[in-house]
Design an enzyme around this catalytic site. Structure first.
Site, PDB file in Angstrom:
ATOM      1  N   GLY A   1       0.823  -1.211   0.000  1.00 47.64           N
ATOM      2  CA  GLY A   1       0.000   0.000   0.000  1.00 47.64           C
ATOM      3  C   GLY A   1       0.854   1.256   0.000  1.00 47.64           C
ATOM      4  N   ALA A   2       1.935   1.212  -0.796  1.00 51.59           N
ATOM      5  CA  ALA A   2       2.923   2.305  -0.737  1.00 51.59           C
ATOM      6  C   ALA A   2       2.569   3.493  -1.618  1.00 51.59           C
ATOM      7  CB  ALA A   2       4.296   1.762  -1.124  1.00 51.59           C
ATOM      8  N   ASN A   3       1.418   3.433  -2.284  1.00 52.03           N
ATOM      9  CA  ASN A   3       1.081   4.534  -3.195  1.00 52.03           C
ATOM     10  C   ASN A   3       0.251   5.624  -2.526  1.00 52.03           C
ATOM     11  OD1 ASN A   3      -0.970   2.248  -3.495  1.00 52.03           O
ATOM     12  ND2 ASN A   3      -2.100   4.005  -4.251  1.00 52.03           N
TER      13      ASN A   3
ATOM     14  N   TYR B   1     -13.843  -4.470  10.354  1.00 54.25           N
ATOM     15  CA  TYR B   1     -12.555  -3.753  10.355  1.00 54.25           C
ATOM     16  C   TYR B   1     -11.820  -4.016  11.678  1.00 54.25           C
ATOM     17  CZ  TYR B   1      -9.093   0.016  10.103  1.00 54.25           C
ATOM     18  OH  TYR B   1      -7.916   0.731  10.083  1.00 54.25           O
TER      19      TYR B   1
HETATM   20  N1  LIG Z   1      -5.374   6.680   8.647  1.00 56.17           N
HETATM   21  C1  LIG Z   1      -5.697   6.301   9.883  1.00 56.17           C
HETATM   22  O1  LIG Z   1      -6.158   7.085  10.726  1.00 56.17           O
HETATM   23  C2  LIG Z   1      -5.460   4.882  10.303  1.00 56.17           C
HETATM   24  C3  LIG Z   1      -5.782   4.523  11.621  1.00 56.17           C
HETATM   25  C4  LIG Z   1      -5.522   3.234  12.036  1.00 56.17           C
HETATM   26  C5  LIG Z   1      -4.932   2.329  11.180  1.00 56.17           C
HETATM   27  N2  LIG Z   1      -4.648   2.687   9.907  1.00 56.17           N
HETATM   28  C6  LIG Z   1      -4.043   1.680   9.025  1.00 56.17           C
HETATM   29  O2  LIG Z   1      -3.012   2.260   8.273  1.00 56.17           O
HETATM   30  C7  LIG Z   1      -2.791   1.480   7.094  1.00 56.17           C
HETATM   31  C8  LIG Z   1      -2.572   2.394   5.900  1.00 56.17           C
HETATM   32  O3  LIG Z   1      -3.761   3.090   5.622  1.00 56.17           O
HETATM   33  P1  LIG Z   1      -3.822   4.633   5.266  1.00 56.17           P
HETATM   34  O4  LIG Z   1      -4.452   5.309   6.421  1.00 56.17           O
HETATM   35  O5  LIG Z   1      -2.516   5.110   4.778  1.00 56.17           O
HETATM   36  O6  LIG Z   1      -4.915   4.630   4.103  1.00 56.17           O
HETATM   37  P2  LIG Z   1      -4.822   4.857   2.540  1.00 56.17           P
HETATM   38  O7  LIG Z   1      -4.275   6.197   2.230  1.00 56.17           O
HETATM   39  O8  LIG Z   1      -6.197   4.530   2.036  1.00 56.17           O
HETATM   40  O9  LIG Z   1      -3.801   3.752   2.047  1.00 56.17           O
HETATM   41  C9  LIG Z   1      -4.172   2.397   2.017  1.00 56.17           C
HETATM   42  C10 LIG Z   1      -3.304   1.687   1.015  1.00 56.17           C
HETATM   43  O10 LIG Z   1      -3.702   0.295   1.003  1.00 56.17           O
HETATM   44  C11 LIG Z   1      -3.849  -0.091  -0.343  1.00 56.17           C
HETATM   45  N3  LIG Z   1      -4.749  -1.222  -0.514  1.00 56.17           N
HETATM   46  C12 LIG Z   1      -6.067  -1.305  -0.231  1.00 56.17           C
HETATM   47  N4  LIG Z   1      -6.552  -2.492  -0.625  1.00 56.17           N
HETATM   48  C13 LIG Z   1      -5.498  -3.170  -1.181  1.00 56.17           C
HETATM   49  C14 LIG Z   1      -5.363  -4.437  -1.786  1.00 56.17           C
HETATM   50  N5  LIG Z   1      -6.383  -5.265  -1.964  1.00 56.17           N
HETATM   51  N6  LIG Z   1      -4.139  -4.817  -2.237  1.00 56.17           N
HETATM   52  C15 LIG Z   1      -3.078  -3.994  -2.112  1.00 56.17           C
HETATM   53  N7  LIG Z   1      -3.153  -2.772  -1.561  1.00 56.17           N
HETATM   54  C16 LIG Z   1      -4.360  -2.372  -1.107  1.00 56.17           C
HETATM   55  C17 LIG Z   1      -4.385   1.148  -1.040  1.00 56.17           C
HETATM   56  O11 LIG Z   1      -4.250   1.034  -2.446  1.00 56.17           O
HETATM   57  P3  LIG Z   1      -5.220   1.864  -3.430  1.00 56.17           P
HETATM   58  O12 LIG Z   1      -4.675   3.241  -3.503  1.00 56.17           O
HETATM   59  O13 LIG Z   1      -5.103   1.086  -4.704  1.00 56.17           O
HETATM   60  O14 LIG Z   1      -6.605   1.808  -2.842  1.00 56.17           O
HETATM   61  C18 LIG Z   1      -3.467   2.199  -0.424  1.00 56.17           C
HETATM   62  O15 LIG Z   1      -2.235   2.202  -1.062  1.00 56.17           O
HETATM   63  C19 LIG Z   1      -3.996   0.552   6.986  1.00 56.17           C
HETATM   64  O16 LIG Z   1      -3.624  -0.748   7.381  1.00 56.17           O
HETATM   65  C20 LIG Z   1      -4.989   1.131   7.971  1.00 56.17           C
HETATM   66  O17 LIG Z   1      -5.853   0.147   8.515  1.00 56.17           O
HETATM   67  C21 LIG Z   1      -4.890   3.955   9.441  1.00 56.17           C
END
Ligand SMILES: NC(=O)c1ccc[n+]([C@@H]2O[C@H](COP(=O)([O-])OP(=O)(O)OC[C@H]3O[C@@H](n4cnc5c(N)ncnc54)[C@H](OP(=O)(O)O)[C@@H]3O)[C@@H](O)[C@H]2O)c1
Length: 309
Positions: A21-23, A175
């Site tokens: 999810g590095a994008n 979730y």
């Molecule tokens: N942001 C918060 O407040 C928060 C809080 C608690 C935990 N987290 C955790 O932090 C982590 C990163 O999330 P983020 O907040 O940075 O959200 P984000 O900006 O939505 O990034 C999520 C990443 O996961 C990728 N992804 C989703 N489904 C996928 C799949 N089937 N295969 C491969 N990649 C996939 C997305 O790709 P696409 O761009 O293609 O969708 C995106 O690159 C997650 O595990 C999330 O549960 C975040």
């Protein structure tokens, strides 16, 4: 103690780090910060166009670092296997860190290609399979860092019904269950590598509440259009910036004093924001019998042999 920041990341010149999810969001921030310190980063992204844009950004931010892109859809075990083979070939089985970061939150009822509920399938099963398939590539001293959430405290994990076949589906419960599974998996991995005498650290981190695409992606799935835009702006009011949010995982990936089985998160305002530090997981996340059962069920569902066994 002074607040740990990106400036404290030690030199990463000799390390190769794979980030799922590095994008976007935390994954993008993590990749950029590590590449800036000299790490060779492998960006694992499901969409090749978004992946290429991320690769360009990482390279531009570091004056052309040694970054590569691998296509990975965690919601498709065939893609997970293919990506693992590719990573092993690209790195020559010399991987220092696997960051299980990608995630999807509170999705409507959807299934992965293999028929799993989307969130447990993506957040836990896909990452567990990837971890086991990449285990032979992890060098001595390597780390597996898995990103969980405050939401793990919501519980909701029923190991006998991971895919919500025997109970009503609730997006938020699913979730929470997947994020609890991330922690149970991390701590079980830690126990097993210790028992096997392997030189590997399994640790977890969470970002508190951070401004990323996570909430926007959820709203796009539920109510595309202007509502998604409104929610995105509302989310900005209650979250910290992505640079701060990525610090717990960057600490887990790079700090010298990290030990297997530890969990890192923000340390202020109920772990929603603030300086990174050690945090305490819920009692459920430390449930050893549940972790063993999850490990077994994960192997059965994915068909990937656990490593360590
Ligand atoms: N942001 C918060 O407040 C928060 C809080 C608690 C935990 N987290 C955790 O932090 C982590 C990163 O999330 P983020 O907040 O940075 O959200 P984000 O900006 O939505 O990034 C999520 C990443 O996961 C990728 N992804 C989703 N489904 C996928 C799949 N089937 N295969 C491969 N990649 C996939 C997305 O790709 P696409 O761009 O293609 O969708 C995106 O690159 C997650 O595990 C999330 O549960 C975040």
């Amino acid at each position: 103690m002074t607040r740990w920041t990106e400036a404290d990341i030690p030199d990463q010149a000799e390390r190769t780090v794979l980030i799922t999810g590095a994008n976007s969001g935390l994954g993008m921030q993590t990749a950029t910060a590590l590449a800036a310190r000299g790490a060779t980063v492998v960006l694992a992204c499901r969409d090749s166009q978004r992946g290429r844009a991320a690769l360009d950004r990482v390279r531009a931010g570091t004056g052309g670092s040694d970054a590569t892109l691998v296509q990975l859809d965690l919601a498709d075990l065939t893609s997970v296997r293919k990506a693992a083979d590719e990573v092993r070939a690209i790195t020559g089985d010399r991987l220092d860190v696997l960051v299980n970061n990608a995630g999807v939150m509170a999705a409507p009822p959807r299934r992965t290609v293999d028929g799993f509920e989307l969130q447990i399938g993506t957040n836990h099963l896909g990452h567990a399979a990837l971890t086991w398939l990449l285990a032979p590539a992890l060098l001595p001293g390597a780390r597996v860092v898995t990103v969980s959430s405050l939401a793990h405290r919501g519980g909701g994990l029923d190991v006998d019904d991971l895919n919500f076949e025997r109970r009503p589906y609730r997006p938020v419960t699913a979730y929470s269950a997947s994020k609890l599974a991330n922690l149970l998996f991390t701590f079980e991995l830690d126990r097993r590598v210790r028992a096997a005498g392997r030189d590997l650290l399994a640790v977890a981190a969470h970002p508190g509440l951070t401004d990323t695409e996570l909430v926007a992606n959820t709203t796009r799935m539920l109510a595309p259009g202007p509502v998604a835009q409104l929610v995105k702006w509302g989310n900005k009011l209650i979250t910290q910036g992505v640079q701060a949010g990525a610090l717990p995982q960057l600490y887990a990936i790079t700090a010298a004093d990290v030990h297997g089985g530890e969990y890192f998160g923000p340390t202020a305002l109920g772990e929603t924001r603030g300086a990174p530090g050690r945090v305490t997981p819920s009692l459920a996340a430390r449930h050893e019998r549940m972790a063993k059962l999850l490990w077994k069920v994960t192997a059965e569902l994915t068909g990937v042999p656990p490593d360590p066994a």
